[in-house]
Scaffold this motif. Structure first.
Motif, mmCIF file in Angstrom:
data_model
loop_
_atom_site.group_PDB
_atom_site.id
_atom_site.type_symbol
_atom_site.label_atom_id
_atom_site.label_comp_id
_atom_site.label_asym_id
_atom_site.label_seq_id
_atom_site.Cartn_x
_atom_site.Cartn_y
_atom_site.Cartn_z
ATOM 1 N N ILE A 583 0.840 -1.200 0.000
ATOM 2 C CA ILE A 583 0.000 0.000 0.000
ATOM 3 C C ILE A 583 0.874 1.248 0.000
ATOM 4 C CG2 ILE A 583 -1.678 1.320 1.357
ATOM 5 C CD1 ILE A 583 -2.827 -1.352 2.308
ATOM 6 N N HIS A 584 1.975 1.201 0.748
ATOM 7 C CA HIS A 584 2.887 2.348 0.787
ATOM 8 C C HIS A 584 3.465 2.617 -0.600
ATOM 9 C CE1 HIS A 584 6.297 4.909 1.923
ATOM 10 N NE2 HIS A 584 5.681 5.109 3.077
ATOM 11 N N GLU A 585 3.827 1.581 -1.303
ATOM 12 C CA GLU A 585 4.371 1.763 -2.657
ATOM 13 C C GLU A 585 3.314 2.352 -3.598
ATOM 14 O OE1 GLU A 585 7.108 -0.732 -5.770
ATOM 15 O OE2 GLU A 585 5.421 -1.790 -4.844
ATOM 16 N N GLN A 586 2.076 1.887 -3.455
ATOM 17 C CA GLN A 586 1.007 2.410 -4.313
ATOM 18 C C GLN A 586 0.777 3.891 -4.055
ATOM 19 O OE1 GLN A 586 -2.914 0.871 -3.515
ATOM 20 N NE2 GLN A 586 -3.548 1.134 -5.622
ATOM 21 N N LEU A 587 0.812 4.303 -2.779
ATOM 22 C CA LEU A 587 0.539 5.693 -2.442
ATOM 23 C C LEU A 587 1.715 6.614 -2.710
ATOM 24 C CD1 LEU A 587 -1.368 5.238 0.947
ATOM 25 C CD2 LEU A 587 -2.336 5.954 -1.238
ATOM 26 N N PHE A 588 2.942 6.135 -2.439
ATOM 27 C CA PHE A 588 4.098 7.028 -2.462
ATOM 28 C C PHE A 588 5.188 6.590 -3.435
ATOM 29 C CE2 PHE A 588 2.312 7.078 1.910
ATOM 30 C CZ PHE A 588 1.772 8.346 1.870
ATOM 31 N N SER A 589 4.916 5.566 -4.220
ATOM 32 C CA SER A 589 5.805 5.074 -5.300
ATOM 33 C C SER A 589 7.078 4.403 -4.809
ATOM 34 C CB SER A 589 6.158 6.211 -6.275
ATOM 35 O OG SER A 589 7.130 7.095 -5.724
ATOM 36 N N PHE A 590 7.174 4.069 -3.513
ATOM 37 C CA PHE A 590 8.333 3.317 -3.044
ATOM 38 C C PHE A 590 7.949 2.506 -1.818
ATOM 39 C CE2 PHE A 590 8.529 6.940 -0.224
ATOM 40 C CZ PHE A 590 9.033 6.444 0.962
ATOM 41 N N LYS A 591 8.739 1.480 -1.544
ATOM 42 C CA LYS A 591 8.592 0.690 -0.327
ATOM 43 C C LYS A 591 9.962 0.269 0.154
ATOM 44 C CE LYS A 591 7.821 -3.668 -2.828
ATOM 45 N NZ LYS A 591 6.913 -4.824 -2.992
ATOM 46 N N LYS A 592 10.065 -0.026 1.458
ATOM 47 C CA LYS A 592 11.331 -0.432 2.049
ATOM 48 C C LYS A 592 11.090 -1.615 2.980
ATOM 49 C CE LYS A 592 13.670 4.039 1.787
ATOM 50 N NZ LYS A 592 14.443 5.069 2.520
ATOM 51 N N PRO A 593 10.957 -2.814 2.405
ATOM 52 C CA PRO A 593 10.646 -3.986 3.234
ATOM 53 C C PRO A 593 11.681 -4.256 4.321
ATOM 54 C CG PRO A 593 10.353 -4.458 0.902
ATOM 55 C CD PRO A 593 11.030 -3.140 0.977
ATOM 56 N N GLU A 594 12.899 -3.766 4.118
ATOM 57 C CA GLU A 594 13.945 -4.012 5.107
ATOM 58 C C GLU A 594 13.867 -3.055 6.292
ATOM 59 O OE1 GLU A 594 15.280 -0.679 2.566
ATOM 60 O OE2 GLU A 594 14.283 -2.615 2.200
ATOM 61 N N GLN A 595 13.058 -2.009 6.193
ATOM 62 C CA GLN A 595 12.990 -0.997 7.244
ATOM 63 C C GLN A 595 11.957 -1.366 8.295
ATOM 64 O OE1 GLN A 595 13.307 2.989 5.862
ATOM 65 N NE2 GLN A 595 12.240 3.881 7.618
ATOM 66 N N GLU A 596 12.228 -0.960 9.533
ATOM 67 C CA GLU A 596 11.327 -1.278 10.634
ATOM 68 C C GLU A 596 10.008 -0.515 10.490
ATOM 69 O OE1 GLU A 596 12.036 -2.333 15.219
ATOM 70 O OE2 GLU A 596 12.805 -0.381 14.612
ATOM 71 N N VAL A 597 8.912 -1.201 10.843
ATOM 72 C CA VAL A 597 7.570 -0.620 10.769
ATOM 73 C C VAL A 597 7.043 -0.445 12.188
ATOM 74 C CG1 VAL A 597 5.212 -0.941 9.942
ATOM 75 C CG2 VAL A 597 7.141 -1.690 8.532
ATOM 76 N N GLU A 598 6.357 0.679 12.406
ATOM 77 C CA GLU A 598 5.765 0.946 13.717
ATOM 78 C C GLU A 598 4.246 0.895 13.623
ATOM 79 O OE1 GLU A 598 9.092 3.833 15.802
ATOM 80 O OE2 GLU A 598 7.528 4.770 14.578
ATOM 81 N N LEU A 599 3.618 0.295 14.636
ATOM 82 C CA LEU A 599 2.162 0.263 14.768
ATOM 83 C C LEU A 599 1.760 1.281 15.824
ATOM 84 C CD1 LEU A 599 2.957 -2.731 13.785
ATOM 85 C CD2 LEU A 599 0.719 -3.362 14.680
ATOM 86 N N LEU A 600 0.770 2.131 15.474
ATOM 87 C CA LEU A 600 0.336 3.156 16.414
ATOM 88 C C LEU A 600 -1.139 3.080 16.753
ATOM 89 C CD1 LEU A 600 2.875 4.543 14.690
ATOM 90 C CD2 LEU A 600 2.280 6.432 16.195
ATOM 91 N N GLY A 601 -1.868 2.177 16.142
ATOM 92 C CA GLY A 601 -3.280 2.108 16.460
ATOM 93 C C GLY A 601 -3.955 0.891 15.872
ATOM 94 N N LEU A 602 -5.033 0.475 16.522
ATOM 95 C CA LEU A 602 -5.887 -0.623 16.075
ATOM 96 C C LEU A 602 -7.299 -0.068 15.912
ATOM 97 C CD1 LEU A 602 -6.879 -3.651 15.824
ATOM 98 C CD2 LEU A 602 -7.007 -3.628 18.326
#
Length: 695
Positions: A583-602
């Motif tokens: 989804i990040h790549e679709q919205l912003f034209s790039f993705k970084k699978p190797e980078q850490e992801v943070e969750l801030l809400g459910l």
């Protein structure tokens, strides 16, 4: 014996629209002028007109309404006009200025003259309270109850009607906020209280305080309106269920809406988006952009794979409203948008609107400024002398005079040329709005069908689509002008519950995260208990995520099993992270699978699904290759360089399935008109949808 009815009511800036479906599938449609001073007056006026259609007294018709779903702009109008409740704030000591500091940025970074937003709660009505909960949810400083009582007395002296309570990390431990509500009630039980952990239990202090402040500001007047409406209906014998459309695209009970007014801010266009989803399904077009052009605004929403976009990034009059809302973008372009010439002799249209009162010049209700509707009338797009909602008869001569004196004379041209310019400007504004919505989400509008509705939408849809290169326009049959009211009838109950959290992909405790899901779902289930018309439920789960060090999140649907199992496994979490990257790549034209992801809400969306009434198809529709025009009139087309004196006019009710109308032509529908431009054709693809395409 008359039947039973389901009724949808949508209040717009100019007209109040009503759409009823009987138990035999018969439909009733009515439009009446909105009553801005008290929207319930227009609602009751419309119901009385529906009763007239079936030859019943209103006291006999209203008891036959099994349920009524109401789309209202009361909360939105309060924020637009900034005339809500006198509101105060109780915040953690030292943090009362969070609403001014915001997130240390302005909407326009380089405008040093940008004034501060109009304050909902001036600094004198914001008081710090001694208490502190840390980032782990532990009490560091106990709540000083004496300081709370003193603060409430100080606010009472300023005649506050509502108090927003926003303490640090209350979404992790709400004990201090809950006790504060009890203390406020002891001092003055009439004061409305909004607690931040109930309104928006998420991280980010400015967003939480801003949303809670808006809730406190709009809820008292909204509650009074809803209770007034309920009493007016009950006085006429209403015993059915009354629901209110919320900004997330679902409906909620009156009691829920009366407690949480912020969920109705920006809810006005929601019904049309709900109906647009169904129309796309009927036309086998899962990817559509809905546009609702009414009297005051032009509302745009993107629907992908049959699901409308939902956002927590909304702003209203420079206040953040971070509850889930349909991602509907609104620009000031409607039939009532005023055309004017600026100091540089440049033609402009909107954002000012003539609204319901006085309305366009051609309505004959005191309007003096030419509008888009006046331009449509001058150019023959809508018929002179035709009757609009509420019995308004359009005056061509008055519209022409206003166009000549206010626009043509300052520009040194004719009234017809001025009217043509007005339409080019407003159509360009709408096309630019659609392009911005699509491209910000990484899409080309040409890959979508345009679903056009509202009283003015079908009049302008072809020109707007042509400017964007969109090849397919879908227009609802019979109900385009009241499509949002129709969407209200089709809506389901939707309760959105969220929970703030913080976790990183590198050290995520899946068992802990999985334990939060049933707790949040139980909170949502408690909100739908007692609603008789719900026959089944559906649950959607989403996570707010971003890459480490980013400051904005995106909502990612959880990759749960298709079976409806709500168990969040390690495999489901990994699949959800993978979705985030895509989804990040679709919205912003790039993705970084190797980078850490943070969750801030459910976020949990619990849908209470109802049996939907279905409108019966028209009883008699013509057959044959081509329909027969009922007349001809003079209509202006830019493509032809002037008027087409013998433009054929068709009645929509007489157009059969698969019949084709070749442009240039006019198709008249109830309370609206479809303009078929040259080199375009209109086909009724079934009993409920028209398809407009370039030949």
């Amino acid at each position: 014996m008359k039947g039973r009815y389901a009724l949808g009511v949508d209040v717009g800036g100019t007209f109040t629209d009503l759409f009823a479906i009987g138990d035999a599938g018969e439909t009733l449609i009515e439009k009446v002028p909105s009553t801005p001073g008290d929207q319930s007056v227009g609602v009751i006026d419309g119901i009385e007109r529906l009763a007239d259609l079936v030859e019943l007294r209103v006291e006999d018709f209203v008891p036959r309404i099994d349920y009524l779903v109401h789309g209202t702009t009361v909360a939105t109008n309060i924020m637009l006009e900034m005339n809500g409740a006198v509101t105060g704030v109780l915040a953690t000591e030292g943090h009362r200025d969070t609403i001014d500091i915001r997130r240390n940025y302005k909407e326009t970074d380089f405008d040093i003259r940008l004034p501060a937003p109009l304050p909902i709660a001036p600094r004198r009505r914001r008081i710090g309270v001694r208490e502190r909960v840390n980032a782990g949810g532990e009490v560091v400083i106990p709540l000083d109850e004496a300081s709370v009582r003193a603060a409430v007395e100080q606010l009472r002296a300023q005649e506050v009607e509502a108090i927003a309570v926003c303490f640090l990390f209350s979404f992790l431990n709400p004990a201090h906020e809950l006790r504060t509500r009890e203390l406020i009630a002891e001092v003055d039980p009439e004061i409305h209280v909004s607690l931040s952990h109930e309104v928006l239990p998420r991280v980010r202090e400015f967003e939480r305080l801003s949303t809670t402040l808006v809730d406190a500001y709009v809820t008292p007047d909204l509650r009074r309106y809803l209770h007034r409406l309920r009493a007016a209906l009950a006085g006429r014998g209403f015993e059915g269920e009354l629901f209110i459309m919320a900004a997330n695209g679902g409906m909620v009970s009156v009691d829920h809406a009366s407690r949480r007014g912020v969920e109705l801010v920006l809810s006005g266009p929601a019904g049309g988006t709900v109906a647009g989803v169904g129309l796309g399904e009927d036309a086998k077009a899962p990817n559509v952009i809905t546009v609702d052009m009414g009297g005051t605004s032009f509302d745009i929403c993107m629907i992908r794979d049959g699901q409308p976009e939902v956002s927590t990034e909304a702003w209203m009059n420079r206040y953040r409203v971070a509850v889930p809302t349909l991602d509907i973008q609104t620009i000031g372009a409607g039939g009532g948008s005023i055309a004017w010439v600026d100091e540089g002799r440049k033609l402009r249209v909107g954002p000012q609107s003539s609204r319901a009162v006085p309305g366009p010049v051609c309505y004959g209700k005191g309007g003096t400024e030419p509008t888009v509707t006046d331009a449509d009338l001058v150019l023959g797009r809508i018929a002179a002398g035709s009757v609009m909602g509420g019995g308004v008869r359009l005056d061509l001569d008055a519209a022409t005079r206003a166009m000549a004196t206010k626009i043509a004379e300052p520009l040194g041209t004719t009234a017809v040329a001025a009217a043509s310019g007005v339409l080019r400007v407003v159509n360009s504004n709408m096309a630019n709005g659609i392009a911005e919505v699509a491209m910000k989400r990484g899409h080309d509008p040409r890959d979508f069908a345009l679903v056009a509705f509202g009283g003015a939408g079908p009049v302008h849809a072809a020109a707007v689509a042509a400017e964007l290169g969109m090849w397919r326009v879908l227009i609802p049959r019979d109900k385009a002008s009241v499509f949002s009211a129709y969407g209200c009838v089709l809506s389901d109950v939707r309760i959105s519950k969220s929970r703030g959290l913080y976790a990183r992909s590198s050290n995520l405790d899946v068992e802990w995260l999985a334990g939060l899901l049933p707790q949040t779902l139980d909170e949502a289930r408690a909100e739908i208990e007692g609603i008789d018309s719900i026959v089944s439920t559906r649950t959607d789960v989403l996570f707010e995520m971003h890459y480490k060090l980013q400051t904005h999140e995106i909502m990612v649907p959880a990759a749960l099993p298709q079976s409806g199992d709500m168990t969040l496994t390690a495999e489901a979490v990994d699949a959800t992270f993978a979705r985030f990257h895509e989804i990040h790549e679709q919205l912003f034209s790039f993705k970084k699978p190797e980078q850490e992801v943070e969750l801030l809400g459910l976020q949990v969306d619990l849908w209470g699904l109802r049996d939907k009434p279905r409108a019966a198809p028209a009883a008699s529709l013509a057959n044959g290759a081509r329909p027969t025009p009922t007349g001809y009139r003079r209509v202006y087309f830019d493509e032809l360089g002037g008027f087409e004196d013998e433009t054929p006019v068709f009645q929509g009710v007489a157009i059969g399935v698969d019949q084709v109308v070749e442009g240039p032509a006019i198709v008249e529908e109830p309370h609206t008109t479809i303009v078929v431009h040259p080199q375009m054709s209109l086909r009724a693809i079934d009993h409920s949808v028209y398809e407009l395409k370039v030949r």
